[in-house]
Design an enzyme around this catalytic site. Structure first.
Site, PDB file in Angstrom:
ATOM      1  N   GLU A 161     -45.422  52.353  39.628  1.00 38.69           N
ATOM      2  CA  GLU A 161     -44.296  52.560  38.434  1.00 38.69           C
ATOM      3  C   GLU A 161     -44.823  51.694  37.298  1.00 38.69           C
ATOM      4  O   GLU A 161     -44.400  52.218  36.089  1.00 38.69           O
ATOM      5  CB  GLU A 161     -43.070  51.879  38.846  1.00 38.69           C
ATOM      6  CG  GLU A 161     -42.649  52.755  40.292  1.00 38.69           C
ATOM      7  CD  GLU A 161     -42.424  54.352  39.823  1.00 38.69           C
ATOM      8  OE1 GLU A 161     -41.853  54.330  39.129  1.00 38.69           O
ATOM      9  OE2 GLU A 161     -42.953  55.104  40.672  1.00 38.69           O
ATOM     10  N   TRP A 177     -46.830  53.791  35.418  1.00 35.11           N
ATOM     11  CA  TRP A 177     -46.333  54.999  34.693  1.00 35.11           C
ATOM     12  C   TRP A 177     -45.758  54.594  33.436  1.00 35.11           C
ATOM     13  O   TRP A 177     -45.625  55.463  32.342  1.00 35.11           O
ATOM     14  CB  TRP A 177     -44.987  55.510  35.417  1.00 35.11           C
ATOM     15  CG  TRP A 177     -44.189  56.511  34.713  1.00 35.11           C
ATOM     16  CD1 TRP A 177     -42.891  56.391  34.143  1.00 35.11           C
ATOM     17  CD2 TRP A 177     -44.489  57.972  34.611  1.00 35.11           C
ATOM     18  NE1 TRP A 177     -42.592  57.624  33.443  1.00 35.11           N
ATOM     19  CE2 TRP A 177     -43.503  58.629  33.688  1.00 35.11           C
ATOM     20  CE3 TRP A 177     -45.392  58.826  34.974  1.00 35.11           C
ATOM     21  CZ2 TRP A 177     -43.403  59.839  33.296  1.00 35.11           C
ATOM     22  CZ3 TRP A 177     -45.608  60.083  34.796  1.00 35.11           C
ATOM     23  CH2 TRP A 177     -44.676  60.625  33.855  1.00 35.11           C
ATOM     24  N   TRP A 180     -31.839  76.794  23.377  1.00 35.96           N
ATOM     25  CA  TRP A 180     -30.828  75.996  23.796  1.00 35.96           C
ATOM     26  C   TRP A 180     -29.425  76.174  23.348  1.00 35.96           C
ATOM     27  O   TRP A 180     -29.089  76.939  22.608  1.00 35.96           O
ATOM     28  CB  TRP A 180     -31.245  74.479  23.226  1.00 35.96           C
ATOM     29  CG  TRP A 180     -32.540  73.921  23.681  1.00 35.96           C
ATOM     30  CD1 TRP A 180     -33.662  74.097  22.834  1.00 35.96           C
ATOM     31  CD2 TRP A 180     -33.052  73.282  25.021  1.00 35.96           C
ATOM     32  NE1 TRP A 180     -34.600  73.326  23.350  1.00 35.96           N
ATOM     33  CE2 TRP A 180     -34.405  73.019  24.762  1.00 35.96           C
ATOM     34  CE3 TRP A 180     -32.235  73.288  26.352  1.00 35.96           C
ATOM     35  CZ2 TRP A 180     -34.959  72.575  25.731  1.00 35.96           C
ATOM     36  CZ3 TRP A 180     -32.868  72.456  27.143  1.00 35.96           C
ATOM     37  CH2 TRP A 180     -34.208  71.984  27.025  1.00 35.96           C
ATOM     38  N   ASN A 208     -33.285  54.887  38.529  1.00 29.17           N
ATOM     39  CA  ASN A 208     -34.371  55.782  38.246  1.00 29.17           C
ATOM     40  C   ASN A 208     -33.872  57.396  38.630  1.00 29.17           C
ATOM     41  O   ASN A 208     -34.082  58.402  38.209  1.00 29.17           O
ATOM     42  CB  ASN A 208     -35.746  55.354  38.290  1.00 29.17           C
ATOM     43  CG  ASN A 208     -36.691  56.416  37.905  1.00 29.17           C
ATOM     44  OD1 ASN A 208     -36.697  56.334  36.657  1.00 29.17           O
ATOM     45  ND2 ASN A 208     -37.513  56.903  38.713  1.00 29.17           N
ATOM     46  N   TRP A 239     -33.082  68.192  25.492  1.00 27.78           N
ATOM     47  CA  TRP A 239     -33.520  67.038  26.067  1.00 27.78           C
ATOM     48  C   TRP A 239     -33.082  65.968  24.933  1.00 27.78           C
ATOM     49  O   TRP A 239     -33.121  64.779  25.149  1.00 27.78           O
ATOM     50  CB  TRP A 239     -34.863  66.987  26.657  1.00 27.78           C
ATOM     51  CG  TRP A 239     -36.027  67.517  25.583  1.00 27.78           C
ATOM     52  CD1 TRP A 239     -36.527  68.611  25.272  1.00 27.78           C
ATOM     53  CD2 TRP A 239     -36.769  66.668  24.831  1.00 27.78           C
ATOM     54  NE1 TRP A 239     -37.452  68.463  24.566  1.00 27.78           N
ATOM     55  CE2 TRP A 239     -37.638  67.337  24.233  1.00 27.78           C
ATOM     56  CE3 TRP A 239     -36.760  65.350  24.793  1.00 27.78           C
ATOM     57  CZ2 TRP A 239     -38.623  66.946  23.255  1.00 27.78           C
ATOM     58  CZ3 TRP A 239     -37.757  64.690  23.648  1.00 27.78           C
ATOM     59  CH2 TRP A 239     -38.519  65.527  22.872  1.00 27.78           C
ATOM     60  N   TRP A 242     -38.088  61.908  29.728  1.00 30.54           N
ATOM     61  CA  TRP A 242     -37.022  63.351  29.323  1.00 30.54           C
ATOM     62  C   TRP A 242     -37.767  64.358  29.307  1.00 30.54           C
ATOM     63  O   TRP A 242     -37.603  65.468  29.607  1.00 30.54           O
ATOM     64  CB  TRP A 242     -36.222  62.813  27.875  1.00 30.54           C
ATOM     65  CG  TRP A 242     -35.001  62.179  28.190  1.00 30.54           C
ATOM     66  CD1 TRP A 242     -34.731  60.982  27.989  1.00 30.54           C
ATOM     67  CD2 TRP A 242     -33.610  62.787  28.778  1.00 30.54           C
ATOM     68  NE1 TRP A 242     -33.382  60.722  28.376  1.00 30.54           N
ATOM     69  CE2 TRP A 242     -32.843  61.934  29.055  1.00 30.54           C
ATOM     70  CE3 TRP A 242     -33.559  64.271  29.129  1.00 30.54           C
ATOM     71  CZ2 TRP A 242     -31.460  62.412  29.179  1.00 30.54           C
ATOM     72  CZ3 TRP A 242     -32.099  64.485  29.478  1.00 30.54           C
ATOM     73  CH2 TRP A 242     -31.313  63.431  29.468  1.00 30.54           C
TER      74      TRP A 242
END
Length: 486
Positions: free
Chosen positions: A282, A285, A313, A348, A366, A389
């Site tokens: 993590e 990441w 959208w 998360n 987003w 995102w």
């Protein structure tokens, strides 16, 4: 003869341990001036959000105390770095200016200009890496390019040695009499209404708190991390993200402490060792997110996969407002958004659920969710926020496919099976049994009556029907897929 002073410019590195710029200043042996610059205009839309400003106040107060213990005052100035930094260097007769690097696109461009301008005046200028395990340009594919998929990036990262963190300087000589603004005058804390009560109850900003949180996690929670990290009702994650964002603790410190934990597990680490490696993944990441931002500086605004620029959208303002304030009618989504508002943080797994709901159930861009998170998260980090995102939305690097759409009911039942999380943040639903907690609209009328719930009054009905919303999202995705193929 005393050497000319060293100016250390603090940014997102608000600590004294493992701070290469501060360490270099201490080794130089000259009087030190520590500066923090608040530049509200430089970042444009990505200046400090409301929750970040609250955290920044506490972090700066903590840093000032740590520096003061070492004989150095923290100087506060507000304005454009391009003007203030050279002026202060001239004011104190600085012989050297040191800082730790940031990786936001505008900061990279500004820092290059500053380096050149200061060097032209004869000042020694040097920047260092305090924010990452490795520089974004250092981890490369076999072909010498950047990575777009996390797993091979993580494998490559594990092949590289991580530098050991450096200790805090024990004592330095500060330069007295340098004019400083007053932290309280910056207005970082909310006035009226005071919305930060939940933040104060949840968090303690600062380096000492960060070190304590890491130590407690490795002692108490890491063993169950791999199995329990997706359960928002459990306190099973490190919650180090805001401390890492503000640089109150560095990734090298986290890596070294976790590797020491692994060494204590011996040759057969078992469950605890597997969890510790998952925790390091993590951390990787976060590293991958910075890698993406550095190589794709438009990441916060534009989809990494260009075909998504044509996605149809929706601009449903009422739906967006309902999502922001936890009034969608889907309990795990609403619990998450209320946790975010109350504490400035979001688990998360729930971040993924609420993001999927916004983008795929409501078809809201987003970027709007990213901006809301930016203002409400204490750990709002440009690289991680943008990359994550885009990942959920299906338009980013190594993204979850767009057709993978989280079902908010099933996600709630799987990851909050006992309802602890939903009941904490949605007390109006607390009396419902587990069987209907994540789908209250299916509860029999008599059960709702006994639980004291009137849907539409005490808790909203679902904003959309998930099955139909999923079909609409898939149709929209198919539309851009066909356009990209022609």
């Amino acid at each position: 003869m005393t050497a000319s002073p060293t100016l250390v410019w603090f940014r997102l590195d608000l600590r004294v341990s493992d701070n290469p710029a501060l360490h270099a200043a201490a080794e130089r042996g000259a009087p030190v001036v520590a500066l923090f610059l608040l530049d509200d205009a430089e970042a444009g839309a990505w200046g400090f959000g409301g929750a970040q400003r609250w955290w920044l106040h506490g972090s700066l107060a903590s840093l000032a105390g740590s520096l003061g213990e070492r004989g150095v005052e923290l100087v506060l100035r507000r304005g454009r770095a391009a003007e203030i930094l050279p002026a202060l260097a001239g004011e104190i007769g600085a012989g050297a200016v040191y800082w730790n690097r940031c990786y936001e696109p505008w900061r990279i461009a500004r820092d290059r200009r500053l380096k050149q301008a200061l060097a032209e005046t004869g000042v020694e200028v040097e920047s260092f890496n305090a924010a990452l395990l490795h520089e974004p340009w250092a981890v490369q594919t076999l072909q010498g390019g950047s990575y777009g998929v996390f797993t091979p990036f993580w494998r490559a990262l594990q092949q590289r040695a991580v530098a050991a963190p450096s200790p805090a300087p024990s004592a330095m000589t500060g330069l007295r009499g340098v004019e400083s603004e007053v932290l309280a005058d910056w207005g970082l804390l909310p006035a009226k209404p005071d919305w930060a009560g939940g933040l104060r109850r949840t968090w303690t900003p600062g380096e000492k708190a960060a070190e304590g949180r890491l130590g407690a996690f490795l002692q108490q929670a890491v063993e169950g991390y791999a199995e329990e990290r997706d359960r928002p009702g459990l306190d099973s994650t490190s919650r180090l993200s805001p401390h890492l964002h503000f640089g109150e603790i560095g990734p090298r410190q986290v890596w070294a402490a976790t590797r020491r934990f692994l060494e204590r597990q011996g040759s057969a680490p078992g469950k605890a060792g597997k969890s510790a490696w998952k925790f390091l993944a993590e951390l990787a990441w976060r590293e991958f997110s910075y890698h993406l931002l550095f190589h794709h500086p438009a990441l916060p605004e534009q989809p990494w996969r260009p075909q998504f620029a044509a996605f149809p959208w929706s601009d449903d303002e009422a739906a967006f407002a309902a999502w922001c304030h936890g009034r969608t009618g889907y309990p795990v989504v609403d619990a998450g958004m209320r946790q975010l508002w109350a504490t400035g943080w979001l688990h998360n797994r729930v971040r993924m659920i609420v993001a999927s709901f916004l983008v795929k159930d409501l078809l809201i861009p987003w970027q709007r969710g990213e901006a809301w998170f930016w203002d409400t998260l204490v750990d709002a980090d440009l690289a991680s926020n943008a990359a994550s995102w885009q990942w959920v939305s299906g338009c980013g690097a190594d993204a979850a496919p767009y057709f993978r759409i989280f079902n908010p009911v099933l996600q709630g039942e799987k990851f909050d099976p006992g309802g602890d999380y939903v009941r904490r943040w949605l007390p109006e639903l607390a009396a419902l049994p587990d069987s209907h907690l994540h789908r209250p609209w299916e509860a029999p009328a008599e059960l709702l009556r006994r639980s004291g719930i009137v849907l539409g009054r005490d808790y909203p009905l679902p904003l959309v029907d998930h099955r139909r919303a999923r079909e609409r999202a898939l149709a929209a995705f198919e539309e851009i897929r066909k356009e990209a193929a022609t």
